[in-house]
Scaffold this motif. Structure first.
Motif, PDB file in Angstrom:
ATOM      1  N   GLN A  33       0.857  -1.179   0.000  1.00  0.00           N
ATOM      2  CA  GLN A  33       0.000   0.000   0.000  1.00  0.00           C
ATOM      3  C   GLN A  33       0.893   1.229   0.000  1.00  0.00           C
ATOM      4  O   GLN A  33       1.737   1.379   0.873  1.00  0.00           O
ATOM      5  CB  GLN A  33      -0.910   0.016   1.223  1.00  0.00           C
ATOM      6  CG  GLN A  33      -1.956   1.089   1.155  1.00  0.00           C
ATOM      7  CD  GLN A  33      -2.987   0.921   2.263  1.00  0.00           C
ATOM      8  OE1 GLN A  33      -2.802   0.151   3.181  1.00  0.00           O
ATOM      9  NE2 GLN A  33      -4.060   1.649   2.167  1.00  0.00           N
ATOM     10  N   ASP A  34       0.716   2.084  -1.006  1.00  0.00           N
ATOM     11  CA  ASP A  34       1.593   3.242  -1.124  1.00  0.00           C
ATOM     12  C   ASP A  34       1.042   4.459  -0.391  1.00  0.00           C
ATOM     13  O   ASP A  34       1.775   5.171   0.253  1.00  0.00           O
ATOM     14  CB  ASP A  34       1.816   3.582  -2.598  1.00  0.00           C
ATOM     15  CG  ASP A  34       2.901   4.621  -2.786  1.00  0.00           C
ATOM     16  OD1 ASP A  34       3.995   4.405  -2.233  1.00  0.00           O
ATOM     17  OD2 ASP A  34       2.657   5.620  -3.447  1.00  0.00           O
ATOM     18  N   PHE A  35      -0.277   4.712  -0.508  1.00  0.00           N
ATOM     19  CA  PHE A  35      -0.852   5.865   0.165  1.00  0.00           C
ATOM     20  C   PHE A  35      -2.324   5.604   0.465  1.00  0.00           C
ATOM     21  O   PHE A  35      -2.914   4.663  -0.037  1.00  0.00           O
ATOM     22  CB  PHE A  35      -0.683   7.149  -0.651  1.00  0.00           C
ATOM     23  CG  PHE A  35      -1.296   7.110  -2.027  1.00  0.00           C
ATOM     24  CD1 PHE A  35      -2.603   7.502  -2.233  1.00  0.00           C
ATOM     25  CD2 PHE A  35      -0.549   6.699  -3.115  1.00  0.00           C
ATOM     26  CE1 PHE A  35      -3.159   7.479  -3.501  1.00  0.00           C
ATOM     27  CE2 PHE A  35      -1.088   6.685  -4.391  1.00  0.00           C
ATOM     28  CZ  PHE A  35      -2.405   7.071  -4.574  1.00  0.00           C
ATOM     29  N   VAL A  36      -2.887   6.457   1.311  1.00  0.00           N
ATOM     30  CA  VAL A  36      -4.282   6.322   1.742  1.00  0.00           C
ATOM     31  C   VAL A  36      -4.969   7.676   1.603  1.00  0.00           C
ATOM     32  O   VAL A  36      -4.416   8.699   1.986  1.00  0.00           O
ATOM     33  CB  VAL A  36      -4.372   5.857   3.217  1.00  0.00           C
ATOM     34  CG1 VAL A  36      -5.801   5.869   3.711  1.00  0.00           C
ATOM     35  CG2 VAL A  36      -3.749   4.488   3.388  1.00  0.00           C
ATOM     36  N   ILE A  37      -6.165   7.655   1.036  1.00  0.00           N
ATOM     37  CA  ILE A  37      -7.007   8.850   0.978  1.00  0.00           C
ATOM     38  C   ILE A  37      -8.265   8.539   1.772  1.00  0.00           C
ATOM     39  O   ILE A  37      -8.965   7.573   1.476  1.00  0.00           O
ATOM     40  CB  ILE A  37      -7.373   9.214  -0.472  1.00  0.00           C
ATOM     41  CG1 ILE A  37      -6.108   9.502  -1.272  1.00  0.00           C
ATOM     42  CG2 ILE A  37      -8.321  10.417  -0.495  1.00  0.00           C
ATOM     43  CD1 ILE A  37      -6.340   9.728  -2.751  1.00  0.00           C
ATOM     44  N   GLN A  38      -8.531   9.325   2.800  1.00  0.00           N
ATOM     45  CA  GLN A  38      -9.718   9.142   3.628  1.00  0.00           C
ATOM     46  C   GLN A  38     -10.624  10.360   3.507  1.00  0.00           C
ATOM     47  O   GLN A  38     -10.158  11.492   3.594  1.00  0.00           O
ATOM     48  CB  GLN A  38      -9.346   8.964   5.099  1.00  0.00           C
ATOM     49  CG  GLN A  38      -8.597   7.721   5.408  1.00  0.00           C
ATOM     50  CD  GLN A  38      -8.249   7.653   6.883  1.00  0.00           C
ATOM     51  OE1 GLN A  38      -8.245   8.650   7.594  1.00  0.00           O
ATOM     52  NE2 GLN A  38      -7.941   6.453   7.350  1.00  0.00           N
ATOM     53  N   THR A  39     -11.907  10.099   3.339  1.00  0.00           N
ATOM     54  CA  THR A  39     -12.904  11.159   3.305  1.00  0.00           C
ATOM     55  C   THR A  39     -13.905  10.927   4.431  1.00  0.00           C
ATOM     56  O   THR A  39     -13.724  10.040   5.260  1.00  0.00           O
ATOM     57  CB  THR A  39     -13.637  11.174   1.948  1.00  0.00           C
ATOM     58  OG1 THR A  39     -14.375   9.964   1.814  1.00  0.00           O
ATOM     59  CG2 THR A  39     -12.664  11.326   0.786  1.00  0.00           C
ATOM     60  N   GLU A  40     -14.943  11.712   4.420  1.00  0.00           N
ATOM     61  CA  GLU A  40     -15.992  11.572   5.441  1.00  0.00           C
ATOM     62  C   GLU A  40     -16.523  10.144   5.516  1.00  0.00           C
ATOM     63  O   GLU A  40     -16.903   9.675   6.584  1.00  0.00           O
ATOM     64  CB  GLU A  40     -17.125  12.546   5.131  1.00  0.00           C
ATOM     65  CG  GLU A  40     -18.241  12.521   6.136  1.00  0.00           C
ATOM     66  CD  GLU A  40     -19.344  13.516   5.823  1.00  0.00           C
ATOM     67  OE1 GLU A  40     -20.356  13.493   6.551  1.00  0.00           O
ATOM     68  OE2 GLU A  40     -19.212  14.302   4.869  1.00  0.00           O
ATOM     69  N   LEU A  41     -16.539   9.442   4.397  1.00  0.00           N
ATOM     70  CA  LEU A  41     -17.025   8.061   4.384  1.00  0.00           C
ATOM     71  C   LEU A  41     -16.223   7.162   5.317  1.00  0.00           C
ATOM     72  O   LEU A  41     -16.766   6.248   5.920  1.00  0.00           O
ATOM     73  CB  LEU A  41     -16.983   7.490   2.965  1.00  0.00           C
ATOM     74  CG  LEU A  41     -17.919   8.135   1.956  1.00  0.00           C
ATOM     75  CD1 LEU A  41     -17.660   7.585   0.553  1.00  0.00           C
ATOM     76  CD2 LEU A  41     -19.371   7.913   2.356  1.00  0.00           C
ATOM     77  N   GLN A  42     -14.924   7.425   5.450  1.00  0.00           N
ATOM     78  CA  GLN A  42     -14.085   6.596   6.304  1.00  0.00           C
ATOM     79  C   GLN A  42     -14.045   7.082   7.758  1.00  0.00           C
ATOM     80  O   GLN A  42     -14.053   6.279   8.668  1.00  0.00           O
ATOM     81  CB  GLN A  42     -12.632   6.545   5.778  1.00  0.00           C
ATOM     82  CG  GLN A  42     -12.451   5.720   4.530  1.00  0.00           C
ATOM     83  CD  GLN A  42     -12.914   6.427   3.272  1.00  0.00           C
ATOM     84  OE1 GLN A  42     -12.728   7.623   3.125  1.00  0.00           O
ATOM     85  NE2 GLN A  42     -13.541   5.679   2.378  1.00  0.00           N
ATOM     86  N   GLY A  44     -15.970   9.997   9.091  1.00  0.00           N
ATOM     87  CA  GLY A  44     -17.187  10.623   9.587  1.00  0.00           C
ATOM     88  C   GLY A  44     -17.120  12.113   9.863  1.00  0.00           C
ATOM     89  O   GLY A  44     -18.051  12.674  10.422  1.00  0.00           O
ATOM     90  N   ILE A  45     -16.040  12.786   9.477  1.00  0.00           N
ATOM     91  CA  ILE A  45     -15.904  14.222   9.747  1.00  0.00           C
ATOM     92  C   ILE A  45     -16.147  14.996   8.449  1.00  0.00           C
ATOM     93  O   ILE A  45     -15.373  14.882   7.496  1.00  0.00           O
ATOM     94  CB  ILE A  45     -14.523  14.561  10.324  1.00  0.00           C
ATOM     95  CG1 ILE A  45     -14.286  13.781  11.618  1.00  0.00           C
ATOM     96  CG2 ILE A  45     -14.391  16.065  10.564  1.00  0.00           C
ATOM     97  CD1 ILE A  45     -12.881  13.891  12.159  1.00  0.00           C
ATOM     98  N   THR A  46     -17.204  15.777   8.425  1.00  0.00           N
ATOM     99  CA  THR A  46     -17.560  16.550   7.244  1.00  0.00           C
ATOM    100  C   THR A  46     -16.466  17.547   6.885  1.00  0.00           C
ATOM    101  O   THR A  46     -15.968  18.267   7.741  1.00  0.00           O
ATOM    102  CB  THR A  46     -18.880  17.305   7.473  1.00  0.00           C
ATOM    103  OG1 THR A  46     -19.892  16.360   7.822  1.00  0.00           O
ATOM    104  CG2 THR A  46     -19.300  18.075   6.227  1.00  0.00           C
ATOM    105  N   GLY A  47     -16.078  17.566   5.604  1.00  0.00           N
ATOM    106  CA  GLY A  47     -15.118  18.538   5.110  1.00  0.00           C
ATOM    107  C   GLY A  47     -13.659  18.179   5.310  1.00  0.00           C
ATOM    108  O   GLY A  47     -12.777  18.924   4.888  1.00  0.00           O
ATOM    109  N   ALA A  72     -14.791  14.194  -4.122  1.00  0.00           N
ATOM    110  CA  ALA A  72     -15.212  13.711  -2.804  1.00  0.00           C
ATOM    111  C   ALA A  72     -15.806  14.851  -1.977  1.00  0.00           C
ATOM    112  O   ALA A  72     -16.747  14.642  -1.215  1.00  0.00           O
ATOM    113  CB  ALA A  72     -14.025  13.103  -2.073  1.00  0.00           C
ATOM    114  N   MET A  73     -15.288  16.063  -2.155  1.00  0.00           N
ATOM    115  CA  MET A  73     -15.776  17.207  -1.396  1.00  0.00           C
ATOM    116  C   MET A  73     -17.128  17.703  -1.912  1.00  0.00           C
ATOM    117  O   MET A  73     -17.866  18.369  -1.201  1.00  0.00           O
ATOM    118  CB  MET A  73     -14.770  18.360  -1.435  1.00  0.00           C
ATOM    119  CG  MET A  73     -13.426  18.031  -0.812  1.00  0.00           C
ATOM    120  SD  MET A  73     -13.518  17.633   0.929  1.00  0.00           S
ATOM    121  CE  MET A  73     -13.935  19.214   1.618  1.00  0.00           C
TER     122      MET A  73
END
Length: 75
Positions: A33-42, A44-47, A72-73
């Motif tokens: 795994q080279d990198f990780v992108i986390q959004t609200e889906l992962q 739970g924090i909006t924005g 994603a935004m």
């Protein structure tokens, strides 16, 4: 100092000081795994978008990552 002066010849040396440069974490959860992108889906924090461990090939894909974050935004 002379190396910096090649790029910024008028740099005020009194504004410089030694500091911590940071760390480059390597993320391995399971397998490669080279990198990780986390959004609200992962998380739970909006924005909030987390971009962890981005180096090659992530850096060379920065425009694609930017589009991904933008999309994603907007959702």
């Amino acid at each position: 100092m002379s190396a910096i002066k090649r790029y910024w010849p008028y740099l005020d040396e009194t504004k410089l000081h030694c500091d911590y440069a940071g760390i480059r974490p390597k993320l391995t959860l399971s397998g490669q795994q080279d990198f990780v992108i986390q959004t609200e889906l992962q998380h739970g924090i909006t924005g909030l978008v987390n971009l962890f461990g981005i180096e090659s090939p992530g850096l060379t894909a920065s425009m694609a990552i930017a589009k991904h974050v933008k999309n994603a935004m907007q959702t």
